[in-house]
Design an enzyme around this catalytic site. Structure first.
Site, PDB file in Angstrom:
ATOM      1  CB  CYS A 114      69.302  34.817  49.818  1.00  0.00           C
ATOM      2  SG  CYS A 114      69.585  34.945  51.608  1.00  0.00           S
ATOM      3  CG  HIS A 237      71.682  37.534  48.508  1.00  0.00           C
ATOM      4  ND1 HIS A 237      70.837  38.323  49.257  1.00  0.00           N
ATOM      5  CD2 HIS A 237      72.307  36.698  49.393  1.00  0.00           C
ATOM      6  CE1 HIS A 237      70.943  37.988  50.525  1.00  0.00           C
ATOM      7  NE2 HIS A 237      71.826  37.004  50.641  1.00  0.00           N
ATOM      8  CG  ASN A 268      71.985  38.681  53.997  1.00  0.00           C
ATOM      9  OD1 ASN A 268      70.885  38.748  53.468  1.00  0.00           O
ATOM     10  ND2 ASN A 268      72.722  37.586  53.943  1.00  0.00           N
TER      11      ASN A 268
END
Length: 309
Positions: A114, A237, A268
């Protein structure tokens, strides 16, 4: 100055209804949208490999930029921790071949999750400037559908598959300013893969994000001689709605709505989440300065200021 010239993406049309997943785990709509943040999770086709997602994103980039020619690409970096098959050879080599890029291209992978996009744009900038290269492609693709257990309520409702491609070169729309990075390998057990299955300690990851990210952004602004008012938007993120909201509240110096939250239809997407935000909300905006921050597996984190020339 090497910077970001254009961004394109590929988000699979097929996927999972997260409300249906939530019902299986006795989670209602308020939890799905308020905490998870995603009603739909895109999923690659079973026959698609990570390299295929990369190719789709890069081809979209070429389509959007007719002046960018395949033969002009000097460097290709793929950010992924879930490459093709067993991860050997490196995914970037496979993508180079599938795209028909010239064999003089430098192609390699960065194994980060990430935080990978923030690391990746600075790695590409430094590499290109050191080697005198003109056109670089930074590609992100980390299909967690390969490793997530559909029966694990802690992960299966979070992750979506996607890929992005960022063209980096001179005469860029956005330049790379001050950056800061960090690593704490003692947190490695909180996000890991064992026997091909992904494990996440959600509480520890949430606490890590809340502890590190607001403070990191404050440090970055201070070292850049900037205040929160100087930043038009914060693109962090998209780990979950709860994480984005909590970081925004903890930061305090900027209105919560300056922290862009957009994951309802993507989930995500790991290293693709920040470039998806940049593509959709930043590249064509009239903003002058944005802050980005990625954080996760490693544990690792990276934050940076992007600004218009």
């Amino acid at each position: 100055m090497i910077g970001i010239k254009s961004i394109a993406s590929y988000v699979p049309a097929d996927g999972i209804d997260n409300y249906a997943q939530g019902a299986k785990f006795a989670k209602d709509e308020e939890f799905i949208i308020g905490k998870i943040g995603s009603a739909f999770l895109p999923r690659k086709e079973a026959a698609q490999e990570t390299s295929d997602l990369c190719v789709e994103a890069v081809n979209a980039l070429f389509a959007n930029n007719p002046d960018l020619k395949r033969e002009s690409i000097d460097a290709l970096i793929v950010v992924t921790q879930n490459g093709d098959e067993e991860g050997l050879p490196h995914t970037a080599a496979i993508v180079q071949d599938k795209l028909g890029l010239p064999t003089h291209v430098a192609a390699f992978d960065i194994s980060l999750g990430c935080s990978g996009y923030v690391y990746g744009i600075y790695a590409m900038k430094g590499f290109m400037e050191a080697a005198g290269l003109k056109n670089g492609l930074l590609v992100t693709a980390d299909p967690y559908s390969k490793i997530v257990d559909p029966e694990d309520r802690n992960t299966t409702m979070l992750f979506g598959d996607a890929a992005t491609a960022t063209w980096m070169g001179e005469d860029a729309s956005w330049l790379l300013g001050k950056s800061k990075f960090g690593t704490d390998g003692s947190g490695a057990p909180h996000l890991k893969v064992s026997d091909g299955v992904f494990f996440m300690n959600g509480r520890q990851v949430f606490n890590f994000a809340l502890l590190k990210v607001p403070a990191h952004l404050h440090e970055l602004l201070n070292e850049s001689d900037l205040k929160a008012d100087d930043i038009d938007a914060f693109c962090i993120h998209q780990g979950s709605a709860a994480i984005v909201d909590a970081v925004a509240r903890r930061f305090e110096e900027a209105p919560v709505d300056k922290f862009i939250k957009d994951m309802v239809e993507t989930g995500n997407t790991v290293s693709s989440s920040i470039p998806l935000l940049l593509e959709k909300h930043v590249m064509d905006a009239t903003w002058k300065r944005v802050a980005i921050s990625g954080f996760g597996v490693g544990l690792s984190w990276g934050s940076a200021i992007l600004h218009r020339p």
